[in-house]
Enzyme design. Structure first.
Site, mmCIF file in Angstrom:
data_model
loop_
_atom_site.group_PDB
_atom_site.id
_atom_site.type_symbol
_atom_site.label_atom_id
_atom_site.label_comp_id
_atom_site.label_asym_id
_atom_site.label_seq_id
_atom_site.Cartn_x
_atom_site.Cartn_y
_atom_site.Cartn_z
ATOM 1 N N CYS A 281 6.029 0.528 0.889
ATOM 2 C CA CYS A 281 6.268 1.245 2.140
ATOM 3 C C CYS A 281 7.766 1.338 2.461
ATOM 4 C CB CYS A 281 5.473 0.609 3.285
ATOM 5 S SG CYS A 281 5.193 1.749 4.664
ATOM 6 N N HIS A 399 0.005 0.882 1.344
ATOM 7 C CA HIS A 399 -0.191 -0.566 1.452
ATOM 8 C C HIS A 399 -1.346 -1.010 0.559
ATOM 9 C CE1 HIS A 399 1.884 -1.120 5.640
ATOM 10 N NE2 HIS A 399 2.455 -0.159 4.939
ATOM 11 N N GLU A 401 -2.574 -3.871 -0.184
ATOM 12 C CA GLU A 401 -3.290 -5.132 0.077
ATOM 13 C C GLU A 401 -4.550 -4.932 0.911
ATOM 14 O OE1 GLU A 401 -2.292 -4.751 4.131
ATOM 15 O OE2 GLU A 401 -1.347 -4.041 2.296
#
Length: 457
Positions: A281, A399, A401
């Site tokens: 990001c 992102h 995760e």
């Protein structure tokens, strides 16, 4: 509120709420009721399309300086578990929702969302037609806004919001980064997640992470993949990082305008080529800035857990979690290398061209040599990932995760460990094989799962 409405609300969880208002800088006005802390806050209005994960959104430091609108009609129905939080406290300016549930039902919940908002001093507004609000932002772009439980006068609020500071040019990273370095290890992983997530792999890599507003779950994913993690402030000198002799350097997500974060990208320029680097990001934008690229402000950004991104190297499509309002201008990294770009010589205005062509184009960057476009957003054709071919570095705009969101992009953490191992094929991972890596889902054989992940890495 009408007398009939007040009568209907008596005896419900909505009784006694005070009026609140939202004013956008173009004069668009919404009224509703307060459902969090009282006060008056300013920020850039934005929206998140996730169907769940509201706590992770609320506590994501990347939302500093923004008033977040949740598009899903009701949030808060499964309450709040503090161990799911992405930071010690919310950094966003305020929250807007259609309906906020005050009576959650979930075995992991310890507090309702309205109570959490009050405890965390987050000003929040419900009872708003969020469909109309989101359509307006989508059509007219992100803009300044004021959210108030103290002043509901349109003329007064419009004057205030037009006098407020814009997001562009502000360095919000410095207020959400750690003040000093800290260690993150397996012992700090949330114990309440052990019912679903396998134990962390044995630490094999010494990694230094620049904290530009890092989500805890991103750091936890690095630990689970075998990283011994030292987290440092956003402006830590590159010389100090290299003196730690890391196997790799990680650049975290974070809020605001990347142009204002010179204290990070100036150090990244010194690190590229000397140590393996992975950025997520804002970290992706820091790598781009260090390479001399231009960054543009998107009309209304990408925020949610359902954004399709194509991996141009494999042709696979990932459903991704995103939170950003700025993006890389791909052609600004350098001219195309035709021999490595399917014979094409000219940059394309819509990067979906490369998805349709099944090509991962390469540019010749004057600072760091060949850089490949690895990922493209299929909604709007914006760049979502790059890989350096002459120095060990790669980054993605989204992102991986999955907090909140899908696990399609988990393979990128495995890819980072493979990059640190010196493998040229570090990114060539089938997401179908890696999507559920590290999950045990209550299995008594969680340790065996972790061992399998470590072996595959």
């Amino acid at each position: 509120m009408s007398e009939v409405s007040e009568q209907l609300l008596k005896g419900t969880t909505k009784e006694g709420q005070r009026p609140a208002a939202l004013m956008l800088e173009d004069g668009t006005f919404f009224t509703g009721t307060a459902c969090g802390a009282t006060g008056e806050v300013y920020g850039e209005i934005c929206f998140n399309t996730s169907l769940e994960g509201y706590l992770e959104v609320l506590t994501d430091p990347s939302y500093a300086g923004q008033i977040v609108t949740m598009t899903y009609p009701q949030i808060g129905n499964y309450g709040v578990n503090p161990e799911d939080a992405q930071a010690a406290r919310p950094a966003l300016s305020g929250l807007v929702a259609r309906d906020v549930c005050a009576c959650p039902s979930n075995w992991r919940s310890s507090v309702s969302l309205p109570d959490f908002l009050r405890q965390s001093n987050v000003v929040a507004l419900e009872g708003v037609d969020t469909r109309a609000l989101v359509r307006h932002v989508r059509d007219h772009g992100a803009m300044r806004a004021v959210l108030s439980t103290e002043d509901v006068n349109p003329e007064s609020l419009l004057a205030k919001v037009r006098a407020s500071a814009p997001l562009v040019g502000e360095n919000h990273v410095q207020r959400v980064s750690v003040p000093e370095k800290r260690q993150v290890g397996a012992e700090q992983l949330p114990k309440s997640h052990s019912f679903a997530v396998a134990p962390a792999a044995k630490a094999r890599y010494k990694v230094v992470a620049y904290d530009c507003g890092a989500k805890e779950s991103i750091l936890h994913n690095l630990v689970r993949c075998g990283c011994d993690l030292t987290v440092v402030p956003w402006n830590t000198p590159a010389e100090e990082v290299l003196a730690m002799q890391p196997d790799g350097v990680f650049l975290s997500n974070g809020p605001g305008d990347p142009e204002a974060v010179e204290g990070t990208y100036s150090q990244v320029e010194k690190l590229l080529g000397k140590v393996p680097v992975f950025g997520i990001c804002l970290g992706h934008q820091m790598i781009a800035k260090a390479s001399g690229a231009e960054i543009e402000k998107l009309k209304y950004g990408h925020r949610g857990g359902n954004h399709p991104v194509m991996n141009l190297r494999t042709g696979r499509v990932e459903i991704t979690a995103q939170n950003h309002g700025f993006g890389l201008v791909w052609p600004s990294l350098g001219p195309l290398v035709p021999a490595l770009s399917g014979g094409f010589r000219n940059h394309q205005p819509d990067l979906c061209f490369w998805a349709r062509s099944r090509k991962a184009p390469v540019v010749d960057n004057p600072r760091f040599g060949r850089i490949q476009l690895t990922h493209v957003n299929l909604n709007d054709g914006t760049p979502e990932g790059i890989a350096f071919l002459d120095v060990p570095a790669f980054s993605v705009q989204y992102h991986p995760e999955a907090s909140p969101g899908p696990t399609d992009a988990h393979y990128l953490f495995t890819a980072f460990t493979r990059l640190m191992d010196g493998r040229e094929d570090y990114l060539d991972i089938d997401i179908a094989d890696d999507r559920l890596a590290g999950w045990s889902f209550g299995s008594a054989d969680g340790a065996a799962v972790a061992g399998a992940v470590e072996g595959r890495a």
